[in-house]
Scaffold this motif. Sequence first.
Motif, PDB file in Angstrom:
ATOM      1  N   HIS A 121      43.564  52.918  28.214  1.00 63.75           N
ATOM      2  CA  HIS A 121      42.975  52.092  29.873  1.00 63.75           C
ATOM      3  C   HIS A 121      42.563  50.520  30.317  1.00 63.75           C
ATOM      4  CE1 HIS A 121      40.345  52.254  34.340  1.00 63.75           C
ATOM      5  NE2 HIS A 121      40.023  51.879  33.617  1.00 63.75           N
ATOM      6  N   ALA A 122      42.185  50.093  29.061  1.00 72.00           N
ATOM      7  CA  ALA A 122      41.477  48.542  29.484  1.00 72.00           C
ATOM      8  C   ALA A 122      42.975  47.865  29.497  1.00 72.00           C
ATOM      9  CB  ALA A 122      41.233  48.152  28.138  1.00 72.00           C
ATOM     10  N   ALA A 123      44.228  48.053  28.892  1.00 69.39           N
ATOM     11  CA  ALA A 123      44.626  46.968  28.766  1.00 69.39           C
ATOM     12  C   ALA A 123      46.019  47.495  29.736  1.00 69.39           C
ATOM     13  CB  ALA A 123      46.256  48.088  27.924  1.00 69.39           C
ATOM     14  N   ARG A 124      45.917  48.640  30.318  1.00 67.95           N
ATOM     15  CA  ARG A 124      46.281  48.967  31.679  1.00 67.95           C
ATOM     16  C   ARG A 124      45.610  47.808  32.703  1.00 67.95           C
ATOM     17  NH1 ARG A 124      46.472  54.369  30.184  1.00 67.95           N
ATOM     18  NH2 ARG A 124      44.746  54.717  31.729  1.00 67.95           N
ATOM     19  N   VAL A 125      44.053  48.162  32.938  1.00 66.20           N
ATOM     20  CA  VAL A 125      43.433  47.257  33.592  1.00 66.20           C
ATOM     21  C   VAL A 125      43.956  45.544  33.733  1.00 66.20           C
ATOM     22  CG1 VAL A 125      41.402  46.008  34.336  1.00 66.20           C
ATOM     23  CG2 VAL A 125      41.498  49.031  33.941  1.00 66.20           C
ATOM     24  N   GLN A 127      33.904  38.613  42.183  1.00 68.51           N
ATOM     25  CA  GLN A 127      32.844  39.715  42.090  1.00 68.51           C
ATOM     26  C   GLN A 127      32.870  40.937  41.461  1.00 68.51           C
ATOM     27  OE1 GLN A 127      29.620  37.826  43.654  1.00 68.51           O
ATOM     28  NE2 GLN A 127      29.384  36.278  42.006  1.00 68.51           N
ATOM     29  N   GLU A 128      33.543  41.037  43.616  1.00 69.44           N
ATOM     30  CA  GLU A 128      33.868  42.678  43.662  1.00 69.44           C
ATOM     31  C   GLU A 128      34.988  42.981  42.810  1.00 69.44           C
ATOM     32  OE1 GLU A 128      32.832  44.732  45.792  1.00 69.44           O
ATOM     33  OE2 GLU A 128      31.195  42.662  45.794  1.00 69.44           O
ATOM     34  N   ARG A 129      36.048  42.665  42.143  1.00 68.24           N
ATOM     35  CA  ARG A 129      36.751  43.446  41.225  1.00 68.24           C
ATOM     36  C   ARG A 129      35.875  42.960  39.580  1.00 68.24           C
ATOM     37  NH1 ARG A 129      40.486  38.768  38.511  1.00 68.24           N
ATOM     38  NH2 ARG A 129      38.392  38.468  38.146  1.00 68.24           N
ATOM     39  N   ASP A 130      35.131  42.828  39.927  1.00 74.86           N
ATOM     40  CA  ASP A 130      34.784  42.469  37.876  1.00 74.86           C
ATOM     41  C   ASP A 130      33.066  43.748  38.337  1.00 74.86           C
ATOM     42  OD1 ASP A 130      35.651  40.754  37.286  1.00 74.86           O
ATOM     43  OD2 ASP A 130      33.893  39.354  37.279  1.00 74.86           O
ATOM     44  N   ARG A 131      32.769  44.333  39.159  1.00 68.66           N
ATOM     45  CA  ARG A 131      31.567  46.107  39.176  1.00 68.66           C
ATOM     46  C   ARG A 131      32.585  46.716  39.359  1.00 68.66           C
ATOM     47  NH1 ARG A 131      28.405  42.119  42.629  1.00 68.66           N
ATOM     48  NH2 ARG A 131      30.211  42.283  44.454  1.00 68.66           N
ATOM     49  N   GLN A 183      49.562  36.838  41.702  1.00 72.90           N
ATOM     50  CA  GLN A 183      49.841  37.523  43.326  1.00 72.90           C
ATOM     51  C   GLN A 183      48.724  36.182  44.010  1.00 72.90           C
ATOM     52  OE1 GLN A 183      50.086  41.413  44.350  1.00 72.90           O
ATOM     53  NE2 GLN A 183      52.443  42.047  43.139  1.00 72.90           N
ATOM     54  N   ALA A 184      47.644  36.091  43.691  1.00 72.24           N
ATOM     55  CA  ALA A 184      46.476  35.834  44.616  1.00 72.24           C
ATOM     56  C   ALA A 184      47.394  33.901  44.121  1.00 72.24           C
ATOM     57  CB  ALA A 184      45.388  35.481  43.881  1.00 72.24           C
ATOM     58  N   GLY A 185      47.145  33.341  43.236  1.00 72.37           N
ATOM     59  CA  GLY A 185      48.552  32.418  42.910  1.00 72.37           C
ATOM     60  C   GLY A 185      49.170  31.949  44.364  1.00 72.37           C
ATOM     61  N   GLU A 186      49.717  32.633  43.844  1.00 69.68           N
ATOM     62  CA  GLU A 186      50.992  32.438  45.328  1.00 69.68           C
ATOM     63  C   GLU A 186      50.838  32.176  46.487  1.00 69.68           C
ATOM     64  OE1 GLU A 186      55.051  31.428  45.793  1.00 69.68           O
ATOM     65  OE2 GLU A 186      53.954  31.486  44.158  1.00 69.68           O
ATOM     66  N   ASP A 244      45.265  42.874  36.507  1.00 70.23           N
ATOM     67  CA  ASP A 244      44.452  41.682  36.983  1.00 70.23           C
ATOM     68  C   ASP A 244      45.664  40.945  36.862  1.00 70.23           C
ATOM     69  OD1 ASP A 244      41.113  43.099  35.453  1.00 70.23           O
ATOM     70  OD2 ASP A 244      42.974  43.436  37.526  1.00 70.23           O
ATOM     71  N   ALA A 245      46.240  40.889  36.020  1.00 67.12           N
ATOM     72  CA  ALA A 245      47.017  39.628  35.540  1.00 67.12           C
ATOM     73  C   ALA A 245      48.260  39.891  37.011  1.00 67.12           C
ATOM     74  CB  ALA A 245      47.860  40.003  34.026  1.00 67.12           C
TER      75      ALA A 245
END
Length: 229
Positions: A154-158, A103-107, A168-171, A162-163
Motif C-alpha cells: 500500500h505504501a508503494a502504491r501511495v 499538508q492535506e495530502r500528508d494528513r 502533474q502539478a509541476g506540469e 504521489d509521484a
Amino acid sequence: MQLITPILLAALLAGCAASAPAPAPADVAPTRTVAEADAKLAQVARDRAEAERKYATQEAVCYEKFFVNDCLDQAKEERRLRLSALRSIEVEANHFKRQHTVQERDRELEERARKDADDAAKQAANPPKPRTDPADKPAPQPLKTTPAQRQAEHAARVRERDAERNAQAGERAKKVERYEEKQRESTERQAEIARKKAERAAKQAKRAADAAAKAAADAEKAKQNSQAR
C-alpha cells in the motif's frame, strides 16, 4: 519663438515631479486560509490591471510636458515598483495554497496508514477459528501475504500515486507560468501601442501648432508689408 520664462520652467518641473514613484513594497502579510489566498490573487489581478491603466494615462500626459523623458522615467519606475509589490503578494498566496495542498495530502496519508495498522492489529488479534472436522472440509489456506507485506504494498502504491500527482502539478505550474508570461507580454504590447499612439498624436499636435504659428506670422508680415506700401 517665445522664450521659456523662469516661472514657466518652474511650473513644468513641478508638473513632472508631481507623480512620485511608489514606495518599496513592505513585507507581505502571511495568508492563513485558502479563501484568503484566493481573495488576494483576485485583488492582485485587479490591481495589476489598474497599474497598467494608470501607467498608460501617465504616459500620455508625459508627452504633453516639457521634460518628456524625465516624466516617462518616473511613470515607468512607479509602474515597476507597483507590479513588483503585487508579484510578491501573488507569490506568497500561491505558496500558501501549494503548502496547504501538501499538508492535506500528508494528513490523508497518515489517516490511511493508521487505518491500515488498526485493521492489521484487529486481524492479528482475532485470527480465523480452525475447522472442527478437518476430514469433512479442507483446512483453511494460509494467507498469501502478511499484514506487513500488504502495508508495504500500500505504501508503494501511495508513493507511485504521489509521484504522478507531483509530476502533474509541476506540469500545471509550468502551464500557469507560460500563461502569465503571455499575459504580461500582451499587456506590454498594448502599453507600447498606446504609447506610440500618444507620441504620434503629440507630434501631430505640435506640427499643427507650428503650422498655425507660421501662418499667423506670414499673415502678420503680409499685413505689415501692405501697410508700408
